[in-house]
Design a protein around this motif. Structure first.
Motif: not given
Length: 125
Positions: A28-46
């Motif tokens: 689980x990755x949270x990109x905390x940028x100057x334009x907001x937060x973006x959440x990416x999840x990689x689980x079971x190959x998806x």
């Protein structure tokens, strides 16, 4: 960055040979940028983009950077280790998660047929 996350997610999901890299571990990755937060999840190959992570998620990789640095990182124009060493971003996670993320980022963009137009993505999204 949603557009670039979509491109990254598509590229990752198409490359089944790297899905076993993390075995059954979730990333689980949270990109905390100057334009907001973006959440990416990689689980079971998806890989998928999320609105936010469920409460109590303490095993999240948090990347704090400018929006353009995150775009270049996801677009394969910059390696995670290079960005950290040039102090363009900070990563908060265990060493194991950081190494897994670094491998996923690198292998996802290796040999991609489409080269994202990074300038337009940073202006559109």
């Amino acid at each position: 960055m949603g557009c670039l996350l979509d491109t990254f997610i598509h590229d990752y999901n198409q490359k089944s040979h790297i899905h076993n890299l993390g075995n059954s571990r979730e990333l689980r990755i949270c990109f905390d940028t100057d334009r907001g937060k973006y959440f990416l999840s990689v689980e079971n190959g998806v890989a998928q983009m999320l609105e936010k992570f469920p409460e109590g998620q303490d095993d999240v990789v948090t990347i704090v950077s400018s929006y353009s640095t995150a775009v270049h990182l996801l677009g394969g124009k910059m390696k995670l280790r290079e960005a950290v060493s040039h102090q363009l971003l900070t990563v908060s996670a265990s060493l194991r998660k950081i190494l897994l993320l670094e491998a996923v980022l690198f292998l996802t963009k290796q040999g991609s047929s489409e080269e994202p137009d990074l300038e337009n993505l940073t202006n559109v999204c």
